[in-house]
Design an enzyme around this catalytic site. Structure first.
Site, PDB file in Angstrom:
ATOM      1  N   VAL A 271      43.446   5.380  -6.504  1.00  0.00           N
ATOM      2  CA  VAL A 271      43.889   6.558  -5.742  1.00  0.00           C
ATOM      3  C   VAL A 271      44.704   6.103  -4.525  1.00  0.00           C
ATOM      4  O   VAL A 271      44.386   5.094  -3.905  1.00  0.00           O
ATOM      5  CB  VAL A 271      42.652   7.365  -5.285  1.00  0.00           C
ATOM      6  CG1 VAL A 271      43.053   8.530  -4.395  1.00  0.00           C
ATOM      7  CG2 VAL A 271      41.883   7.870  -6.494  1.00  0.00           C
ATOM      8  N   GLY A 272      45.752   6.852  -4.204  1.00  0.00           N
ATOM      9  CA  GLY A 272      46.526   6.601  -2.977  1.00  0.00           C
ATOM     10  C   GLY A 272      47.293   5.302  -2.994  1.00  0.00           C
ATOM     11  O   GLY A 272      47.566   4.716  -1.956  1.00  0.00           O
TER      12      GLY A 272
ATOM     13  N   GLY B 255      50.200   4.869  -5.058  1.00  0.00           N
ATOM     14  CA  GLY B 255      51.561   5.020  -5.582  1.00  0.00           C
ATOM     15  C   GLY B 255      51.652   4.918  -7.097  1.00  0.00           C
ATOM     16  O   GLY B 255      52.740   4.808  -7.642  1.00  0.00           O
TER      17      GLY B 255
ATOM     18  N   GLY C 117      50.505   7.302  -9.072  1.00  0.00           N
ATOM     19  CA  GLY C 117      50.576   8.655  -9.637  1.00  0.00           C
ATOM     20  C   GLY C 117      49.246   9.232 -10.077  1.00  0.00           C
ATOM     21  O   GLY C 117      49.195  10.046 -11.011  1.00  0.00           O
ATOM     22  N   SER C 118      48.171   8.851  -9.373  1.00  0.00           N
ATOM     23  CA  SER C 118      46.842   9.316  -9.779  1.00  0.00           C
ATOM     24  C   SER C 118      46.715  10.844  -9.766  1.00  0.00           C
ATOM     25  O   SER C 118      46.197  11.447 -10.715  1.00  0.00           O
ATOM     26  CB  SER C 118      45.820   8.662  -8.849  1.00  0.00           C
ATOM     27  OG  SER C 118      44.677   9.422  -8.732  1.00  0.00           O
ATOM     28  N   SER C 119      47.227  11.486  -8.708  1.00  0.00           N
ATOM     29  CA  SER C 119      47.024  12.942  -8.629  1.00  0.00           C
ATOM     30  C   SER C 119      47.845  13.670  -9.694  1.00  0.00           C
ATOM     31  O   SER C 119      47.355  14.613 -10.324  1.00  0.00           O
ATOM     32  CB  SER C 119      47.344  13.475  -7.229  1.00  0.00           C
ATOM     33  OG  SER C 119      48.713  13.331  -6.939  1.00  0.00           O
TER      34      SER C 119
ATOM     35  N   ALA D 272      48.778  12.460 -12.628  1.00  0.00           N
ATOM     36  CA  ALA D 272      48.193  12.193 -13.946  1.00  0.00           C
ATOM     37  C   ALA D 272      46.929  13.029 -14.141  1.00  0.00           C
ATOM     38  O   ALA D 272      46.669  13.535 -15.245  1.00  0.00           O
ATOM     39  CB  ALA D 272      47.888  10.707 -14.101  1.00  0.00           C
TER      40      ALA D 272
ATOM     41  N   ASP E 129      56.613  12.426 -10.175  1.00  0.00           N
ATOM     42  CA  ASP E 129      55.345  11.907 -10.711  1.00  0.00           C
ATOM     43  C   ASP E 129      54.871  12.718 -11.905  1.00  0.00           C
ATOM     44  O   ASP E 129      54.541  12.180 -12.968  1.00  0.00           O
ATOM     45  CB  ASP E 129      54.245  11.947  -9.633  1.00  0.00           C
ATOM     46  CG  ASP E 129      54.389  10.839  -8.611  1.00  0.00           C
ATOM     47  OD1 ASP E 129      55.496  10.277  -8.510  1.00  0.00           O
ATOM     48  OD2 ASP E 129      53.402  10.550  -7.913  1.00  0.00           O
TER      49      ASP E 129
HETATM   50  O1  PMV Z   1      53.704   7.130  -3.278  1.00  0.00           O
HETATM   51  P1  PMV Z   1      54.064   7.906  -4.493  1.00  0.00           P
HETATM   52  O2  PMV Z   1      54.048   7.120  -5.736  1.00  0.00           O
HETATM   53  O3  PMV Z   1      53.359   9.214  -4.594  1.00  0.00           O
HETATM   54  O4  PMV Z   1      55.620   8.187  -4.424  1.00  0.00           O
HETATM   55  C1  PMV Z   1      56.205   9.104  -3.618  1.00  0.00           C
HETATM   56  C2  PMV Z   1      57.661   9.107  -3.913  1.00  0.00           C
HETATM   57  C3  PMV Z   1      58.456   9.781  -2.805  1.00  0.00           C
HETATM   58  O5  PMV Z   1      59.822   9.737  -3.214  1.00  0.00           O
HETATM   59  C4  PMV Z   1      58.305   9.010  -1.504  1.00  0.00           C
HETATM   60  C5  PMV Z   1      58.022  11.237  -2.585  1.00  0.00           C
HETATM   61  C6  PMV Z   1      58.355  12.164  -3.732  1.00  0.00           C
HETATM   62  O6  PMV Z   1      57.801  13.277  -3.721  1.00  0.00           O
HETATM   63  O7  PMV Z   1      59.189  11.839  -4.592  1.00  0.00           O
END
Ligand code: PMV
Length: 321
Positions: free
Chosen positions: A102-103, A105, A107-109, A111, A152
């Site tokens: 989680v948190g 990057g 894409g947990s939420s 998915a 995502d």
């Molecule tokens: O941190 P992540 O994987 O949720 O990526 C966010 C990607 C951004 O471009 C920073 C924000 C978005 O909504 O696209």
């Protein structure tokens, strides 16, 4: 009792994060090594609407109705109910498992939203197209992240590399050759919303400078698409490195990310960059297959909390379940 299962992969952004929020393109790949799974079993003897939600990840074992109205799992179920114009839902048990940190990057939420939307709609007899699944998951994402670009939910719903421009129809990226990557996790979770807000503030203060950086990222992403679609991979590493430097100019890198990116490059990666919103989370290194192990070892030596190796195989793309 029959159980309906659905699953949605993690994702990694290879180019264009942050710029994508302002209408520039981005490229993302599904990461099938990590995923959310949703399982639904009917509860034939329970009264209507008695929905039990079990999620090991967030230590949840509660009736849906007891979750806060903006809880993402509750939202995902309610959104499917609205979409299918149902007055009531039958009783069921919804169990969610996940291997996506989680948190970070990956894409947990998104998915989770995709897996729940697909499982619940399937259980209710509706086989929705991937685009509808993605749109419904995006509605959940908006409640959680404020103003996400939608990349995502798109990549995880389609389970395919995407070239994504906010508000435009999805373009499935045709990558004809396998690509080998190692993902390195800093182990530091960061809030996408907070980092996106900081970039927005920086742009408000200095629009000319920040827009120039965002435009350069957009141009790199277009070049990357052309390089990948034509199999001209010798340019890919340099484009990834240039993209990282532009993200650092946006002040979304961190000492830990810099350390991992430098370690991957020194160990022979063709290119390495932070991935996602930054300030923590993950970085990605693009490697020749023979260098994967060395790069993974270097990332762990440099303090990566986890690594994920993954090779994109053209024949695996696009199979959602
Ligand atoms: O941190 P992540 O994987 O949720 O990526 C966010 C990607 C951004 O471009 C920073 C924000 C978005 O909504 O696209």
């Amino acid at each position: 009792m029959p159980v309906l299962t659905s699953s949605a992969p993690g994702k990694i952004i290879l180019s264009g994060e942050h710029a994508v929020v302002y209408g520039h393109p981005a490229i993302a790949f599904p990461v099938p090594q990590v995923r959310v799974q949703a399982f639904i079993a009917a509860r034939p003897t329970a009264p209507q609407e008695e929905i039990q939600v079990i999620s090991d990840l967030v230590h949840l074992n509660s009736p849906l109705a007891s979750l806060k109205p903006h809880h993402p799992i509750r939202l995902a179920v309610e959104i499917v109910k609205q979409e299918l114009r149902l007055e009531h839902l039958p009783a069921f048990e919804l169990r969610i498992t996940s291997t996506i940190p989680v948190g970070s990057g990956l894409g947990s939420s998104a998915a989770t939203a995709v897996a729940v939307v697909r499982a619940v709609s399937g259980f209710l007899g509706a086989i929705l197209p991937d685009q509808t699944i993605s749109d419904l998951a995006f509605r959940v994402e908006k409640q959680i992240h404020g103003s996400p670009s939608g990349i995502d939910n798109t990549v995880t719903a389609f389970n395919h590399p995407v070239y994504f421009v906010r508000g435009e129809p999805i373009l499935a990226l045709k990558v004809p050759v396998p690509l080998a990557f190692v993902i390195g996790d800093t182990g530091i979770s960061s809030s996408t919303r907070a980092v996106v807000d900081d970039v927005r503030r920086m742009r408000d203060e200095n629009p000319t400078r920040v827009d120039a950086i965002l435009q350069k990222i957009g141009a790199l992403t277009r070049e990357m698409r052309a390089a990948m679609e034509t199999g001209r991979l010798e340019q890919l590493g340099a484009l990834i490195n240039a993209n990282h430097n532009l993200l650092a100019e946006l002040e979304v890198s961190s000492p830990q990310l810099e350390r991992l990116v430098a370690a991957a490059r020194a160990a022979g990666a063709q290119g390495a960059k932070l991935s996602g919103s930054g300030r923590g989370g993950n970085m990605i290194a693009y490697c020749l297959p023979q260098d994967i192990q060395k790069v993974e070892h270097a990332l762990l030596q440099a303090g990566a909390a986890h690594t994920i190796r993954f090779t994109y195989q053209p024949e695996d793309a696009g199979h959602a379940d």
